[in-house]
Design an enzyme around this catalytic site. Structure first.
Site, short mmCIF file in Angstrom:
data_model
loop_
_atom_site.label_atom_id
_atom_site.label_comp_id
_atom_site.label_asym_id
_atom_site.label_seq_id
_atom_site.Cartn_x
_atom_site.Cartn_y
_atom_site.Cartn_z
N LYS A 88 12.54 5.59 2.74
CA LYS A 88 13.16 6.09 1.77
C LYS A 88 13.31 5.11 0.61
CE LYS A 88 15.00 9.46 -0.55
NZ LYS A 88 14.22 10.56 -1.22
N TRP A 104 11.54 -0.28 9.93
CA TRP A 104 10.18 -0.04 9.10
C TRP A 104 9.36 -1.42 9.27
CZ3 TRP A 104 7.50 -1.65 4.64
CH2 TRP A 104 6.47 -0.97 4.32
N LYS A 115 3.02 14.16 -3.33
CA LYS A 115 3.76 14.84 -2.52
C LYS A 115 2.68 15.19 -1.35
CE LYS A 115 7.72 14.35 -3.65
NZ LYS A 115 7.04 13.31 -4.12
N ASN A 117 17.27 -6.69 7.24
CA ASN A 117 16.35 -5.95 6.33
C ASN A 117 15.95 -6.91 5.33
OD1 ASN A 117 17.26 -3.51 7.76
ND2 ASN A 117 18.38 -2.76 6.09
N GLY A 118 14.49 -6.65 5.05
CA GLY A 118 13.86 -7.61 4.16
C GLY A 118 12.79 -8.45 4.85
N ARG A 178 15.30 5.82 6.68
CA ARG A 178 14.97 4.36 6.13
C ARG A 178 13.97 3.68 6.85
NH1 ARG A 178 18.82 2.32 2.23
NH2 ARG A 178 18.12 0.27 2.84
N CYS A 231 14.28 0.03 6.31
CA CYS A 231 15.10 -0.10 7.67
C CYS A 231 16.39 0.21 7.34
CB CYS A 231 15.05 -1.69 8.17
SG CYS A 231 13.29 -2.33 8.22
N GLU A 256 2.30 13.86 -9.47
CA GLU A 256 3.47 14.20 -8.56
C GLU A 256 3.39 14.98 -7.47
OE1 GLU A 256 7.39 13.97 -6.69
OE2 GLU A 256 6.04 12.64 -7.84
N HIS A 266 -15.20 13.15 -16.19
CA HIS A 266 -15.48 11.54 -16.32
C HIS A 266 -15.26 10.80 -14.89
CE1 HIS A 266 -15.44 11.60 -20.57
NE2 HIS A 266 -14.40 12.44 -20.58
N GLU A 286 1.48 12.24 0.70
CA GLU A 286 2.85 11.50 1.30
C GLU A 286 3.07 12.15 2.91
OE1 GLU A 286 6.18 9.67 -1.55
OE2 GLU A 286 5.82 11.65 -1.67
#
Length: 614
Positions: A609, A76, A491, A102-103, A27, A2, A487, A510, A494
């Protein structure tokens, strides 16, 4: 999570609030809203982007143009779906108090039950609305209280994390803010003040800021501000000068922030090394940890705690620290570390890594490590962040503001800091000055090599066109490049919403090999190092099952060209620096696949973010 913005001064508040919210959309971008004070409180909010809110406001009342105080929020979603009713700000039943938050309020259910028993009605599904009704309940029962006192008393009943701003028509000349686990910063202007969840919306107005610490509140008026703890103890706060300019948070002609940040990496890599490295004579200086170097060198072991992309950087750091410094290293997800009882004492060093310096799980790991007596070293990007303030020592990455939700330049900056740390710790221990000099020269060549890789943008775009409709993808690497495979997969998932997994190449047999068929692209990271022959064997295994192979390989590698459907050739380098090169084409491939699929790469769905909630 947020975004929060606030303003009090003499200028019209609404343009400042909307401009700030646009800079904070990375955010959170499910919904947006503002509340302005002009004798009374006017609230305007809705589902969707800040741009949609801006259009809706154009048809609103004239009071907007006169208001010189207000707060704004871009969300968010945590509790309650993205909708008009769940958007912030939330208000008291009579509309006289407006709050943004926020939170997460962990005991919101019990508080909601109690408030309902008092006759309060709820207009949303959020945990945040509980706070504004709680403030109203306390203030209404004791009208002689100031707004600051009503907020303070309310926070004593709250469990969880919060960053809040409150305004009220009952006390129309001030904004009350408070934080616990969710960042807030106050910008200091000339007869005006700015409030935000990070510095991005403030820097165009002022570079002088004050960061609130956990458990602190501030009352902000046009005449100034004062800071106290939630326990009512006065606090003196130092003023920090922001170290970036407005241009750094603009797109600079690029279509997306993510693409801009990918292309910034040759410069940001040099910035990480600037003032810290002399490549020609093997000199490395990390001023932020100098006073603690002996203790770090003597550590029984190093534990790295991080989340997401920073965790992948930590895995590369494990390889670097063990090879160069010969210190045992463990890498933990911060979210798991905080919920077990790790064996730590004063002989251990814990390194916490976070781009924002505000990641909730990483902060909890930091505090747990300090409680157990470990030395805690921070690696973060944001000056003045909570991790920067609470660790014993640390290093900034100097990557500049990263606006794209999917981290790119912050990742490579973190890896370089870990590389430098490993070399510093190796001095007089495992590497000679000559060896260190050679490794620094390899690192010094990386920015130019990355620039050459970025010239492959058009080729990578054409490869992306062939895989835009894929539903799954596998990334495989060995050694230093196994974390790069993780990574690369992260990406892709995401920003394109394609399911992707990263594995050590040897682990393909495996389990993951069962997934491979003609519709499964497999990305191999295949440098010409000691594992090259093994990687070629893995490629053969994929080909025999009709899998499609994309290889990131070194220039001149003709063997891989015979086996792969597509080869992205990049410059050769020593094994410890190859992650910095190999990750670049994977970032570009993910970007192009996502944009071809019509995805918003800067604001991927369900992500934000800075993860400041659990």
């Amino acid at each position: 999570m947020c975004g929060i913005v606030g303003y009090i001064g003499s200028r019209p508040a609404v343009p400042i609030l909307l401009g700030g919210l646009k800079r904070l959309e990375y955010r959170g971008y499910d919904s947006a809203g503002i509340a302005v004070g002009n004798g009374s409180v006017g609230v305007f909010k809705q589902k969707g982007s800040v741009g949609a809110l801006e259009v809706a406001l154009q048809a609103s009342s004239s009071m907007l143009g006169d208001a010189t105080m207000g707060i704004g929020h871009t969300r968010w979603a945590t509790h309650g779906d993205p909708s008009d009713r769940n958007s912030h700000p939330h208000t008291s039943m009579d509309g006289s108090i407006a709050l943004i938050h926020n939170g997460i309020i962990e005991n919101y259910s019990a508080l909601r039950t109690e408030l309902r028993s008092q006759g309060f009605e709820f207009a949303s599904d959020t945990d945040s609305e509980v706070l504004v009704h709680l403030i109203d309940s306390i203030w209404s029962s004791c009208p002689e209280l100031s707004m600051e006192e009503a907020v303070r008393k309310a926070l004593h009943h709250v469990d969880g994390a919060y960053g809040i701003c409150v305004i009220s028509g009952r006390d129309p000349q001030r904004i009350v803010v408070a934080r616990k686990g969710s960042p807030l910063v106050i910008g200091l202007g000339d007869g005006e003040f700015f409030i935000a969840s990070d510095a991005a919306p403030i820097v165009e107005h002022t570079k002088k800021v004050v960061y609130l610490s956990d458990g602190e509140m501030a009352v902000v008026t046009r005449d100034g501000y004062h800071v106290k703890t939630v326990g009512n103890e006065a606090r003196e706060k130092s003023v920090t000068e922001l170290d970036f300019d407005l241009e750094e948070i603009e797109k600079g002609g690029f279509e997306h922030f993510m693409l801009k940040e990918i292309f910034e990496q040759p410069v940001t890599m040099q910035e990480v090394m600037r003032g810290r490295v002399r490549h020609e004579d093997g000199f490395v200086r990390l001023g932020g940890i100098e006073d603690y170097l002996d203790r770090i060198r003597d550590a029984r072991r190093i534990v790295i705690c991080a989340c997401g992309t920073s965790w992948h950087a930590g895995l590369i750091g494990e390889y670097l620290l063990e090879e160069f410094a010969r210190i045992p290293v463990e890498v933990d997800y911060a979210s798991e570390f905080r919920y077990r009882n790790p064996i730590l004492d004063e002989h251990d060093v814990v390194i916490v890594i976070s781009q924002s310096g505000e990641t909730a799980d990483t902060l909890a790991a930091l505090r747990l490590a300090k409680e157990k007596g470990a030395l805690v070293v921070g690696i973060c990007n944001v000056v003045g962040s909570t991790i920067a303030r609470e660790t014993h020592c640390g290093m900034y990455t100097h990557a500049g503001p990263e606006i794209g939700v999917a981290s790119t330049k912050a990742f490579t900056a973190q890896v370089i800091v870990l590389y430098l740390l490993s070399l510093v710790l190796s001095k007089d221990r495992s590497l000679s000055r000559h060896d260190i000099s050679l490794y620094l020269r390899e690192l010094g060549e990386v920015p130019e090599k990355v620039s050459r890789i970025l010239e492959l943008n058009d080729q990578i775009l054409e490869i992306a066109r062939e895989y835009v409709d894929s539903r799954n993808c596998l990334y495989l690497g060995r050694g230093y490049n196994f974390p790069v495979a993780l990574e690369g997969a992260l990406k892709l998932k995401e920003i394109s919403y394609i399911h992707a997994e990263g594995y050590p190449a040897a682990e393909m047999k495996h389990g993951p090999i069962a997934l491979i068929d003609k519709d499964m692209p497999v990305v191999f990271i295949a440098p010409q190092d000691a594992t090259h022959g093994k990687i070629l064997s893995n490629v053969e295994e994929v080909r025999s099952r009709k899998g499609r192979v994309i290889a990131v390989a070194n220039e001149g590698d003709e063997e891989i060209a015979r086996l792969a459907d597509h080869v992205i050739y990049i410059p050769s380098a020593a094994a410890p620096v190859t992650p910095l090169l190999n990750v670049i084409p994977l970032q570009m491939l993910s970007y192009h696949i996502a944009t071809l699929r019509g995805c918003n790469v800067d604001r991927p769905r369900n992500l934000a973010k800075s993860v400041t909630v659990e």
